[in-house]
Design an enzyme around this catalytic site. Structure first.
Site, PDB file in Angstrom:
ATOM      1  N   TYR A  20       0.843  -1.207   0.000  1.00 10.25           N
ATOM      2  CA  TYR A  20       0.000   0.000   0.000  1.00 10.25           C
ATOM      3  C   TYR A  20       0.875   1.253   0.000  1.00 10.25           C
ATOM      4  O   TYR A  20       0.736   2.118  -0.868  1.00 10.25           O
ATOM      5  CB  TYR A  20      -0.893  -0.039   1.235  1.00 10.25           C
ATOM      6  CG  TYR A  20      -1.874   1.099   1.355  1.00 10.25           C
ATOM      7  CD1 TYR A  20      -3.003   1.170   0.540  1.00 10.25           C
ATOM      8  CD2 TYR A  20      -1.693   2.099   2.316  1.00 10.25           C
ATOM      9  CE1 TYR A  20      -3.923   2.217   0.675  1.00 10.25           C
ATOM     10  CE2 TYR A  20      -2.605   3.135   2.454  1.00 10.25           C
ATOM     11  CZ  TYR A  20      -3.718   3.193   1.635  1.00 10.25           C
ATOM     12  OH  TYR A  20      -4.631   4.215   1.769  1.00 10.25           O
ATOM     13  N   VAL A  39      -9.945   0.898  12.721  1.00 13.36           N
ATOM     14  CA  VAL A  39     -10.150   1.029  14.161  1.00 13.36           C
ATOM     15  C   VAL A  39     -11.517   1.636  14.507  1.00 13.36           C
ATOM     16  O   VAL A  39     -12.187   1.165  15.426  1.00 13.36           O
ATOM     17  CB  VAL A  39      -8.960   1.801  14.804  1.00 13.36           C
ATOM     18  CG1 VAL A  39      -8.924   3.271  14.408  1.00 13.36           C
ATOM     19  CG2 VAL A  39      -8.986   1.648  16.299  1.00 13.36           C
ATOM     20  N   VAL A  40     -11.937   2.657  13.763  1.00 14.37           N
ATOM     21  CA  VAL A  40     -13.193   3.322  14.140  1.00 14.37           C
ATOM     22  C   VAL A  40     -14.376   2.371  13.942  1.00 14.37           C
ATOM     23  O   VAL A  40     -15.209   2.194  14.851  1.00 14.37           O
ATOM     24  CB  VAL A  40     -13.381   4.632  13.332  1.00 14.37           C
ATOM     25  CG1 VAL A  40     -14.758   5.233  13.585  1.00 14.37           C
ATOM     26  CG2 VAL A  40     -12.294   5.637  13.681  1.00 14.37           C
ATOM     27  N   ASN A  79     -14.332  -0.926  13.692  1.00 17.30           N
ATOM     28  CA  ASN A  79     -14.218  -2.062  14.624  1.00 17.30           C
ATOM     29  C   ASN A  79     -14.751  -1.689  16.003  1.00 17.30           C
ATOM     30  O   ASN A  79     -15.580  -2.404  16.574  1.00 17.30           O
ATOM     31  CB  ASN A  79     -12.748  -2.466  14.786  1.00 17.30           C
ATOM     32  CG  ASN A  79     -12.405  -3.698  13.976  1.00 17.30           C
ATOM     33  OD1 ASN A  79     -13.155  -4.095  13.107  1.00 17.30           O
ATOM     34  ND2 ASN A  79     -11.259  -4.286  14.256  1.00 17.30           N
ATOM     35  N   GLY A  85       3.078   1.482  -3.073  1.00 19.73           N
ATOM     36  CA  GLY A  85       2.191   1.661  -4.234  1.00 19.73           C
ATOM     37  C   GLY A  85       1.740   3.114  -4.329  1.00 19.73           C
ATOM     38  O   GLY A  85       1.757   3.722  -5.399  1.00 19.73           O
ATOM     39  N   ARG A  90      -3.390   8.400  16.430  1.00 18.70           N
ATOM     40  CA  ARG A  90      -3.881   8.720  15.096  1.00 18.70           C
ATOM     41  C   ARG A  90      -4.668  10.027  15.212  1.00 18.70           C
ATOM     42  O   ARG A  90      -5.135  10.393  16.294  1.00 18.70           O
ATOM     43  CB  ARG A  90      -4.822   7.639  14.542  1.00 18.70           C
ATOM     44  CG  ARG A  90      -4.190   6.279  14.259  1.00 18.70           C
ATOM     45  CD  ARG A  90      -3.206   6.306  13.107  1.00 18.70           C
ATOM     46  NE  ARG A  90      -2.737   4.965  12.763  1.00 18.70           N
ATOM     47  CZ  ARG A  90      -1.698   4.357  13.339  1.00 18.70           C
ATOM     48  NH1 ARG A  90      -1.018   4.947  14.311  1.00 18.70           N
ATOM     49  NH2 ARG A  90      -1.330   3.152  12.939  1.00 18.70           N
TER      50      ARG A  90
HETATM   51  P1  NAD Z   1     -12.825   2.115   0.327  1.00 16.71           P
HETATM   52  O1  NAD Z   1     -12.194   0.769   0.383  1.00 16.71           O
HETATM   53  O2  NAD Z   1     -14.196   2.274   0.893  1.00 16.71           O
HETATM   54  O3  NAD Z   1     -12.857   2.675  -1.152  1.00 16.71           O
HETATM   55  C1  NAD Z   1     -12.011   2.233  -2.179  1.00 16.71           C
HETATM   56  C2  NAD Z   1     -12.884   1.922  -3.393  1.00 16.71           C
HETATM   57  O4  NAD Z   1     -12.041   1.530  -4.469  1.00 16.71           O
HETATM   58  C3  NAD Z   1     -13.837   0.757  -3.128  1.00 16.71           C
HETATM   59  O5  NAD Z   1     -15.122   1.074  -3.600  1.00 16.71           O
HETATM   60  C4  NAD Z   1     -13.208  -0.401  -3.913  1.00 16.71           C
HETATM   61  O6  NAD Z   1     -14.151  -1.367  -4.329  1.00 16.71           O
HETATM   62  C5  NAD Z   1     -12.578   0.341  -5.067  1.00 16.71           C
HETATM   63  N1  NAD Z   1     -11.469  -0.368  -5.711  1.00 16.71           N
HETATM   64  C6  NAD Z   1     -10.443  -1.033  -5.110  1.00 16.71           C
HETATM   65  N2  NAD Z   1      -9.632  -1.567  -6.037  1.00 16.71           N
HETATM   66  C7  NAD Z   1     -10.147  -1.223  -7.247  1.00 16.71           C
HETATM   67  C8  NAD Z   1      -9.768  -1.504  -8.586  1.00 16.71           C
HETATM   68  N3  NAD Z   1      -8.679  -2.240  -8.866  1.00 16.71           N
HETATM   69  N4  NAD Z   1     -10.543  -1.014  -9.591  1.00 16.71           N
HETATM   70  C9  NAD Z   1     -11.663  -0.288  -9.327  1.00 16.71           C
HETATM   71  N5  NAD Z   1     -12.077  -0.004  -8.065  1.00 16.71           N
HETATM   72  C10 NAD Z   1     -11.322  -0.465  -7.042  1.00 16.71           C
HETATM   73  O7  NAD Z   1     -11.807   3.119   1.066  1.00 16.71           O
HETATM   74  P2  NAD Z   1     -11.893   4.689   1.321  1.00 16.71           P
HETATM   75  O8  NAD Z   1     -11.584   4.898   2.748  1.00 16.71           O
HETATM   76  O9  NAD Z   1     -13.110   5.278   0.733  1.00 16.71           O
HETATM   77  O10 NAD Z   1     -10.616   5.172   0.514  1.00 16.71           O
HETATM   78  C11 NAD Z   1     -10.693   5.847  -0.734  1.00 16.71           C
HETATM   79  C12 NAD Z   1      -9.300   6.269  -1.163  1.00 16.71           C
HETATM   80  O11 NAD Z   1      -8.736   7.163  -0.209  1.00 16.71           O
HETATM   81  C13 NAD Z   1      -8.322   5.101  -1.298  1.00 16.71           C
HETATM   82  O12 NAD Z   1      -7.516   5.312  -2.433  1.00 16.71           O
HETATM   83  C14 NAD Z   1      -7.489   5.196  -0.046  1.00 16.71           C
HETATM   84  O13 NAD Z   1      -6.193   4.688  -0.240  1.00 16.71           O
HETATM   85  C15 NAD Z   1      -7.476   6.690   0.215  1.00 16.71           C
HETATM   86  N6  NAD Z   1      -7.258   6.971   1.651  1.00 16.71           N
HETATM   87  C16 NAD Z   1      -8.265   6.787   2.557  1.00 16.71           C
HETATM   88  C17 NAD Z   1      -8.022   7.035   3.908  1.00 16.71           C
HETATM   89  C18 NAD Z   1      -9.085   6.862   4.960  1.00 16.71           C
HETATM   90  O14 NAD Z   1      -8.791   7.015   6.136  1.00 16.71           O
HETATM   91  N7  NAD Z   1     -10.321   6.557   4.623  1.00 16.71           N
HETATM   92  C19 NAD Z   1      -6.738   7.468   4.327  1.00 16.71           C
HETATM   93  C20 NAD Z   1      -5.755   7.614   3.363  1.00 16.71           C
HETATM   94  C21 NAD Z   1      -6.018   7.394   2.031  1.00 16.71           C
HETATM   95  N1  UDP Z   2      -6.376  -0.889  15.864  1.00 18.08           N
HETATM   96  C1  UDP Z   2      -6.774  -1.395  17.100  1.00 18.08           C
HETATM   97  N2  UDP Z   2      -7.835  -2.226  17.144  1.00 18.08           N
HETATM   98  C2  UDP Z   2      -8.561  -2.566  16.050  1.00 18.08           C
HETATM   99  C3  UDP Z   2      -8.171  -2.038  14.785  1.00 18.08           C
HETATM  100  C4  UDP Z   2      -7.072  -1.212  14.739  1.00 18.08           C
HETATM  101  O1  UDP Z   2      -6.159  -1.110  18.136  1.00 18.08           O
HETATM  102  O2  UDP Z   2      -9.539  -3.343  16.199  1.00 18.08           O
HETATM  103  C5  UDP Z   2      -5.224   0.034  15.819  1.00 18.08           C
HETATM  104  C6  UDP Z   2      -4.177  -0.296  14.759  1.00 18.08           C
HETATM  105  O3  UDP Z   2      -3.222  -1.215  15.262  1.00 18.08           O
HETATM  106  C7  UDP Z   2      -3.588   1.079  14.502  1.00 18.08           C
HETATM  107  C8  UDP Z   2      -4.762   2.029  14.691  1.00 18.08           C
HETATM  108  O4  UDP Z   2      -5.725   1.301  15.459  1.00 18.08           O
HETATM  109  O5  UDP Z   2      -2.603   1.382  15.476  1.00 18.08           O
HETATM  110  C9  UDP Z   2      -5.401   2.489  13.396  1.00 18.08           C
HETATM  111  O6  UDP Z   2      -5.677   1.329  12.625  1.00 18.08           O
HETATM  112  P1  UDP Z   2      -6.447   1.384  11.230  1.00 18.08           P
HETATM  113  O7  UDP Z   2      -6.408  -0.013  10.690  1.00 18.08           O
HETATM  114  O8  UDP Z   2      -7.764   2.026  11.399  1.00 18.08           O
HETATM  115  O9  UDP Z   2      -5.598   2.383  10.319  1.00 18.08           O
HETATM  116  P2  UDP Z   2      -4.034   2.649  10.061  1.00 18.08           P
HETATM  117  O10 UDP Z   2      -3.190   1.733  10.897  1.00 18.08           O
HETATM  118  O11 UDP Z   2      -3.883   2.385   8.603  1.00 18.08           O
HETATM  119  O12 UDP Z   2      -3.856   4.068  10.443  1.00 18.08           O
END
Ligand code: NAD
Ligand code: UDP
Length: 324
Positions: A147, A189-190, A192, A150, A213
């Protein structure tokens, strides 16, 4: 000249994408939502299906597609650790090949293109809070690398298209965002903690819960997306978008239990590898270039999110992977 734009939202059926589509449709734009539904489901956008300015396309961004558009938001990528680690090679392909396909479309159509990048480009940061100038500390061979690397490679591709082809790019580095329509089984985390607290199950803290976070409410974040897309072309980013409030995971668990009024117990499980210790955005650039800062404090946003979770039927959701 018409202000109605043809806008592609790749990953548009997801948690953030569906809210973005809603907002763009409400503004009257012609919106194409493209998604392979890996981590989402059609129900996130069914309320938009009857609108004349909304179209849904089932497609995987790893394969090319020909569309004529003025703007592209690239959100297509699994975002929760359990989802992106399920098929890590596919995750990397989605970020890299997906970006190449959409950047090619932007080049051909002379469209502006926005990349949903992430605070994960900073890895487990040694600089706190994290400004955009910080180059990060990512383990390139760890389980999160599919991730993190990428998304880093995608940023590189965006800047190379910008330098070589003058493609108009926008890159947002998104910090942890939450809100209604998070997938209840995404393992983040949220979601869950809310699902566990509402069902009276144990709340699972990974590690000792001292890792931090910063949690941004969905509406605040999507406002930042649109402002960045509409900013002058020299504002390419990367720009951090996130809430500056920083909480330990234990504090988040306690706040969730308090709002839900739950008697669930806190239990401790091993910390996953490479889990970042601290994370908080420096949003000086977003304030300066976009006049943007989050407005919704954690308690208020969590309360709205919990209300949404209270009203959904978990049986109508399919866990995207066994890794939640
Ligand atoms: P999400 O998983 O709900 O949304 C991602 C969407 O992309 C899904 O609908 C999934 O089906 C689709 N998708 C995945 N692979 C695909 C592919 N190969 N082709 C077409 N569609 C595909 O997650 P989200 O939280 O809405 O995240 C949206 C974007 O924001 C992502 O790129 C994520 O990396 C980025 N992002 C989100 C957060 C966050 O906290 N929510 C933080 C950092 C970055
Ligand atoms: N985390 C946790 N319990 C859970 C899921 C996540 O304590 O049930 C922790 C996880 O180890 C991390 C933080 O919460 O430290 C945020 O996790 P999340 O998967 O939401 O996002 P990211 O690690 O990508 O910020």
């Amino acid at each position: 000249m018409s202000t109605i734009k043809r806008i592609l939202v790749a990953g548009g059926a997801g948690f953030l994408g569906s809210h973005l589509c809603e907002r763009l449709v409400d503004q009257g734009h012609d919106v194409i939502c493209l998604d392979n539904f890996f981590t989402s489901q059609k129900t996130n956008v069914t309320h938009l299906l009857g609108k004349p300015n909304f179209e849904l396309v089932r497609h995987d961004v790893v394969a090319p597609i020909l569309l004529e558009v003025d703007e592209i938001y690239n959100l297509a990528c699994p975002a929760a650790p359990g989802h992106y680690q399920y098929n890590p090679i596919k995750t990397m392909k989605t970020s890299i090949q997906g970006s190449i396909n959409l950047l090619g479309m932007a080049k051909r159509c002379n469209a502006k293109i926005f990349q949903a990048s992430t605070s994960e480009v900073y890895g487990d940061p040694e600089v706190h809070p994290q400004p955009e100038s910080y180059r990060g500390s990512v383990n390139p061979i760890g389980v999160r690398a599919c991730y993190d690397e990428g998304k880093r490679a995608a940023e590189t591709l965006f800047f190379d298209y910008h330098r070589v082809h003058k493609t108009k790019i926008r890159i947002a580095r998104i910090f942890n965002t939450y809100g209604p329509r998070m997938h209840p089984f995404d393992g983040r985390v949220v979601s869950n903690f809310i699902v566990q607290a509402l069902s009276g199950k144990d709340v699972t803290i990974f590690g000792d819960g001292s890792q931090t976070r910063s949690f941004c409410y969905r509406d605040d974040l999507v406002e930042g997306f649109v402002r960045l897309m509409d900013a002058p072309d020299e504002v390419t980013g990367p720009i951090n978008l996130g809430n500056q409030g920083e909480y330990t995971i234990k504090e988040l668990a306690e706040l969730t239990l308090d709002i839900v009024g739950s008697k669930s117990k806190l239990i401790y499980k091993p910390l996953p590898p490479d889990d970042p210790t601290r994370r908080r955005p420096d949003i000086t650039l977003a304030k300066k270039h976009l006049g943007w800062e989050p407005k919704i404090p954690l308690r208020e946003g969590l309360t709205k999110t919990i209300d949404w979770f209270r009203n959904i039927n978990l049986e109508t959701y399919r866990p995207p992977t066994p890794n939640h």
